[in-house]
Write an enzyme that holds these catalytic residues in place. Structure first.
Site, PDB file in Angstrom:
ATOM      1  N   ASP A   1      -1.487 -71.060  44.269  1.00 25.62           N
ATOM      2  CA  ASP A   1      -1.008 -70.693  45.600  1.00 25.62           C
ATOM      3  C   ASP A   1      -2.028 -71.182  46.618  1.00 25.62           C
ATOM      4  OD1 ASP A   1      -0.252 -69.445  47.960  1.00 25.62           O
ATOM      5  OD2 ASP A   1       0.235 -67.531  47.010  1.00 25.62           O
ATOM      6  N   HIS A   2      -1.623 -72.136  47.453  1.00 20.84           N
ATOM      7  CA  HIS A   2      -2.570 -72.758  48.380  1.00 20.84           C
ATOM      8  C   HIS A   2      -2.978 -71.815  49.511  1.00 20.84           C
ATOM      9  CE1 HIS A   2      -4.973 -75.990  49.580  1.00 20.84           C
ATOM     10  NE2 HIS A   2      -4.123 -76.991  49.438  1.00 20.84           N
TER      11      HIS A   2
END
Length: 471
Positions: free
Chosen positions: A441-442
């Site tokens: 998850d950026h």
């Protein structure tokens, strides 16, 4: 006195469940906490215990029906059954302290309506009640030798034919449903796989061999084509397509994956590593007599590497709490292991995996897989994960872009281990090579953190001895 039992909230916040099968019939005498039915929610197959002792007077649903939580599921006649069962306090009270006949009895408190599966658990050490199977029309009851290893939670007896209880064969709900449709008694089928679990192919092969019959609505029997079932046959004679309702695990998985894909910005990075040292370690462990009962494989070593790397990169072991506007960092690892089953993909997790040794991780992974294949993974087993691993290499796949489990920051995909030419110590040699794919998850993890985490996992697989240097 007629008592209705409504489908309870199974502790998952789900509004409905599908009835897989009844384990009792109208007219049966049922004991308190006897398993009466199996229902499938969007997360797992759950056994329902009876909240009453008495006689079954009505079944308000059929196998395959989707039932809303709170709907009446089954009715009991408890006349005399509840009164005959002494309470623990009454059983333990000495005779000298009994109340005189002239004393007015205290009003008995009303029994609470059960709201969770497992309500009113039987006392520890109490034997579970046994249910009786029904003879299949036109076929004698099976002998003891025909019954194979069964799920440990339930035992059956074949009417008055034998008094020795035997266990029902192990199988999954879809297989039991197929057997019911074909009119096949699972107790007569021998599992061909090493796991001892009866599969769809086992049922179809048996049906083809004996020419199984399926009951019609009038109670008679109709011949079933002994040929193995195909998509066309399952959809009906002459049909070119088959329609399957979207429900259960498949429905939940689809909703979770769509939510994850369109909520968490996914980034996937890849790294191909020489894991020859790991495969050599595994081979040496297999030759260790003290470890012969433990199946240690690449997945277990990778799980250990992940736990070590998460300690150094806590961003991969965190959660984005949008409602609170916070990033929640976990100081423990609940490691999810993706398992493909006949019901769809499930991801049970190993609690506090960071505290387990390599051998303990291997045993835990094996236990999760066996439970999932048997269709016995519970909703609680799949809740609270912090990071996941999926082993696509077992299907011969080299790499992929896995979708993150909702509520987690990352997922690691293990590719197939392949023997191929590789540079080693300045020369070309045949080495065991594997591709690792990390999706993260950026919002929680940037490219540098994700890449360093993946490099640390690969370093342990390249040189398992490096695990001694990490904490």
């Amino acid at each position: 006195m007629i008592q209705d039992f409504r489908l309870p909230d199974l502790g998952e916040g789900l509004p409905e469940a599908e009835l897989v099968q009844w384990l009792v019939a109208e007219g049966d005498e049922v004991a308190l906490n006897q398993t009466i039915a199996e229902v499938e929610t969007a997360k797992a197959v759950v056994e329902l215990p009876s909240p009453h002792a008495g006689t079954v007077t009505a079944l308000h649903a059929a196998a395959g029906d989707v039932i809303a939580v709170g709907s009446v599921l089954i009715s009991f006649d408890t006349q005399g059954a509840d009164a005959a069962a002494p309470t623990p306090a009454a059983a333990e009270a000495p005779a000298a302290t009994a109340a005189p006949a002239s004393a007015a009895p205290e009003a008995e408190p009303a029994k609470a309506e059960p709201n969770l599966v497992g309500y009113g658990a039987a006392p520890r050490g109490a034997a579970r009640p046994q249910r009786r199977s029904r003879a299949v029309a036109g076929r004698p009851a099976p002998s003891d030798t025909a019954v194979l290893e069964a799920a440990p939670h339930d035992a059956i007896q074949f009417g008055d034919i034998t008094e020795r209880p035997i266990e029902r064969p192990r199988s999954t709900p879809p297989v039991r449903k197929l057997a019911k449709q074909l009119g096949v008694d699972l107790a007569l089928i021998e599992a061909t796989g090493a796991s001892g679990i009866i599969t769809r192919s086992d049922v179809e092969a048996y049906a083809a061999r004996v020419g199984a019959t399926a009951p019609s609505s009038a109670g008679a029997t109709e011949a079933v084509d002994p040929a193995p079932a195909t998509a066309t046959q399952r959809g009906g004679s002459g049909e070119r397509t088959t329609r399957t309702p979207i429900r259960g695990v498949r429905k939940l998985t689809a909703e979770a994956m769509v939510s994850s894909a369109f909520t968490a910005p996914h980034v996937t990075v890849f790294l191909t590593a020489d894991v020859t040292a790991t495969t050599e370690l595994i081979a040496s462990l297999k030759n260790d007599r003290s470890l012969q009962d433990h199946k240690i494989g690449v997945l277990a070593v990778a799980a250990k590497a992940v736990c070590l790397a998460l300690g150094r990169h806590p961003g991969l072991n965190s959660r984005w709490d949008d409602g609170a506007g916070e990033i929640v960092e976990h100081h423990y690892v609940n490691l999810g292991i993706a398992a493909a089953t006949g019901r769809g993909l499930v991801v049970p997790n190993i609690r506090d995996a960071q505290d387990l040794t390599l051998v303990e991780l291997a045993d835990a992974i094996r236990g999760l897989a066996e439970t999932a294949r048997a269709g016995k993974t519970t909703p609680g087993d799949m809740m609270g994960g912090t990071f996941s691993i999926t082993n696509v290499g077992v299907f011969g796949v080299d790499a992929g872009t896995p979708i993150i489990n909702p509520g987690e920051a990352g997922i690691l995909a293990l590719g197939a281990v392949r023997r191929q030419p590789w540079e080693h110590r300045g020369e070309i040699a045949l080495r065991d090579v594997m591709t690792l794919a990390l999706s993260f998850d950026h919002r929680l993890v940037d490219g540098e953190q994700g890449s360093r985490f993946l490099a640390d996992v690969a370093d342990v697989l390249r040189e398992p001895g490096r695990a001694m240097l990490l904490r």
